[in-house]
Design a protein around this motif. Sequence first.
Motif, PDB file in Angstrom:
ATOM      1  N   ASP A 171      12.174   9.004   5.267  1.00 51.69           N
ATOM      2  CA  ASP A 171      12.021   7.625   5.754  1.00 51.69           C
ATOM      3  C   ASP A 171      10.738   7.005   5.207  1.00 51.69           C
ATOM      4  O   ASP A 171       9.927   6.448   5.946  1.00 51.69           O
ATOM      5  N   THR A 172      10.561   7.110   3.896  1.00 44.93           N
ATOM      6  CA  THR A 172       9.362   6.598   3.231  1.00 44.93           C
ATOM      7  C   THR A 172       9.746   5.847   1.960  1.00 44.93           C
ATOM      8  O   THR A 172      10.841   6.010   1.424  1.00 44.93           O
ATOM      9  N   ARG A 173       8.812   5.020   1.479  1.00 40.14           N
ATOM     10  CA  ARG A 173       8.924   4.362   0.181  1.00 40.14           C
ATOM     11  C   ARG A 173       7.598   4.567  -0.529  1.00 40.14           C
ATOM     12  O   ARG A 173       6.534   4.443   0.091  1.00 40.14           O
ATOM     13  N   MET A 175       2.247   4.741   0.679  1.00 39.63           N
ATOM     14  CA  MET A 175       3.665   4.726   1.029  1.00 39.63           C
ATOM     15  C   MET A 175       3.913   3.860   2.254  1.00 39.63           C
ATOM     16  O   MET A 175       3.022   3.671   3.101  1.00 39.63           O
ATOM     17  N   ASN A 176       5.110   3.325   2.326  1.00 40.80           N
ATOM     18  CA  ASN A 176       5.615   2.723   3.550  1.00 40.80           C
ATOM     19  C   ASN A 176       6.289   3.831   4.351  1.00 40.80           C
ATOM     20  O   ASN A 176       7.063   4.615   3.812  1.00 40.80           O
ATOM     21  N   HIS A 177       5.972   3.900   5.634  1.00 41.82           N
ATOM     22  CA  HIS A 177       6.618   4.878   6.522  1.00 41.82           C
ATOM     23  C   HIS A 177       7.472   4.099   7.508  1.00 41.82           C
ATOM     24  O   HIS A 177       6.956   3.359   8.341  1.00 41.82           O
ATOM     25  N   LEU A 178       8.767   4.275   7.417  1.00 38.93           N
ATOM     26  CA  LEU A 178       9.688   3.528   8.264  1.00 38.93           C
ATOM     27  C   LEU A 178       9.684   4.056   9.693  1.00 38.93           C
ATOM     28  O   LEU A 178      10.073   3.349  10.609  1.00 38.93           O
ATOM     29  N   TYR A 183      -1.145   4.988   3.992  1.00 35.32           N
ATOM     30  CA  TYR A 183       0.144   4.349   4.250  1.00 35.32           C
ATOM     31  C   TYR A 183      -0.004   3.172   5.190  1.00 35.32           C
ATOM     32  O   TYR A 183      -1.100   2.805   5.610  1.00 35.32           O
ATOM     33  N   ASP A 184       1.129   2.579   5.565  1.00 39.75           N
ATOM     34  CA  ASP A 184       1.126   1.372   6.380  1.00 39.75           C
ATOM     35  C   ASP A 184       1.353   1.658   7.855  1.00 39.75           C
ATOM     36  O   ASP A 184       1.402   0.725   8.665  1.00 39.75           O
ATOM     37  N   ASP A 189      -0.993  -3.794   3.443  1.00 45.55           N
ATOM     38  CA  ASP A 189       0.052  -3.639   4.458  1.00 45.55           C
ATOM     39  C   ASP A 189       1.400  -4.164   3.962  1.00 45.55           C
ATOM     40  O   ASP A 189       2.243  -4.567   4.765  1.00 45.55           O
ATOM     41  N   GLY A 190       1.608  -4.139   2.661  1.00 45.12           N
ATOM     42  CA  GLY A 190       2.832  -4.686   2.106  1.00 45.12           C
ATOM     43  C   GLY A 190       3.768  -3.632   1.570  1.00 45.12           C
ATOM     44  O   GLY A 190       3.607  -2.433   1.831  1.00 45.12           O
ATOM     45  N   PRO A 191       4.753  -4.056   0.774  1.00 43.40           N
ATOM     46  CA  PRO A 191       5.708  -3.110   0.190  1.00 43.40           C
ATOM     47  C   PRO A 191       5.020  -2.152  -0.780  1.00 43.40           C
ATOM     48  O   PRO A 191       4.134  -2.547  -1.539  1.00 43.40           O
ATOM     49  N   ALA A 192       5.431  -0.898  -0.749  1.00 41.34           N
ATOM     50  CA  ALA A 192       4.827   0.099  -1.630  1.00 41.34           C
ATOM     51  C   ALA A 192       4.951  -0.294  -3.095  1.00 41.34           C
ATOM     52  O   ALA A 192       4.054   0.007  -3.899  1.00 41.34           O
ATOM     53  N   ALA A 193       6.030  -0.964  -3.452  1.00 42.80           N
ATOM     54  CA  ALA A 193       6.243  -1.355  -4.847  1.00 42.80           C
ATOM     55  C   ALA A 193       5.170  -2.305  -5.353  1.00 42.80           C
ATOM     56  O   ALA A 193       4.960  -2.425  -6.560  1.00 42.80           O
ATOM     57  N   GLU A 194       4.440  -2.973  -4.447  1.00 42.64           N
ATOM     58  CA  GLU A 194       3.426  -3.953  -4.834  1.00 42.64           C
ATOM     59  C   GLU A 194       2.003  -3.420  -4.687  1.00 42.64           C
ATOM     60  O   GLU A 194       1.032  -4.151  -4.890  1.00 42.64           O
TER      61      GLU A 194
END
Length: 237
Positions: free
Chosen positions: A69-71, A181-184, A96-97, A110-115
Motif C-alpha cells: 500500500d505504497t507509492r 513514498m506515499n503510504h496509503l 514519507y507522507d 506532502d504530495g504525490p511520490a511521482a513529483e
Amino acid sequence: MTHDLIPEILRESDLVDVLVVDNRGDYVPYEAERVITPGTNLGWAGGSNLGFRIAFREGYTHAMTLNNDTRLSPGFFAGVLDERLPGDAGLIGPVYDDTGGHGWQKAEFDGPAAEYEPVDRYWQVPCFDGTAMMISAGAWEAAGELDERTFGKYGWGANLDWCLRVADAGFGIYLTEMSYMNHLGRKTATANTHNLRYLFDAIRGLRGGMSTVYGRKWRDKFKQAPEPRALAEEVSA
C-alpha cells in the motif's frame, strides 16, 4: 495494489529484484516478479523474515520489506542504497507522507511520490516504521531477524525491537530524504478487519511486547533527538 506497485519497483530493475511473499496463496504475477507461497499466513514479520532469509542466502547485500500500500518516488532504491550514507548503515528507510507512526519520518513534502524532488540529507534516528525497512546483510547476521512471536498478530513493535537490536549490534539507523513514498495506510490489514479493531489489537501487541522485552519505561529508549546531516558531508567507507 501490488500490481500498482510492481511497475514502480521495476523502474529500477538494474538495482533490485522483486520477491512477492504471497501469504494468501492467490496472487497472480504482474510481470517478472518472483512469487513465494508459504502455504499459510505468516503475517508481516514472518513474511518479511522469509523474504530476508531467501535474499541473504542467495548473496544479496541488502534486502527490504515493502508494504504493497505504497507509492515510490523516482530513484527510490538508488536513494536508500546511496553510497554517501554512513558506512555503518544497518537499517535504512525513506521519508514519507504518513502522519502516524514516528513523527520524524514525516517529510516536509506532502504530495504525490511521482513529483518528489530528492534532498541530499539524511537523519540518524532511534527507529522508524516497518512499511519500508532495508537492512544490510551484515546487520541481519549480527542482530537476527524480526521477532515473530512477541508482538501479537499484526507485529506492531517488531520494527522497534529490531531497530534497538541492530543499534546494539553497532549499526546505524538512518532515514534518507533521497527516497520518499506515499503510504496509503493499513489497506491490506483492514481488508477483513474493522479499522478500530485492528488498531486496538495492533497497539496492544506493540505495548505488551515492548513492555515484556524492555520493561515499562521502554519509551525512554526512543527519546534521542534526530539531527539532519547533509549527505555530501560523509561518505561511506
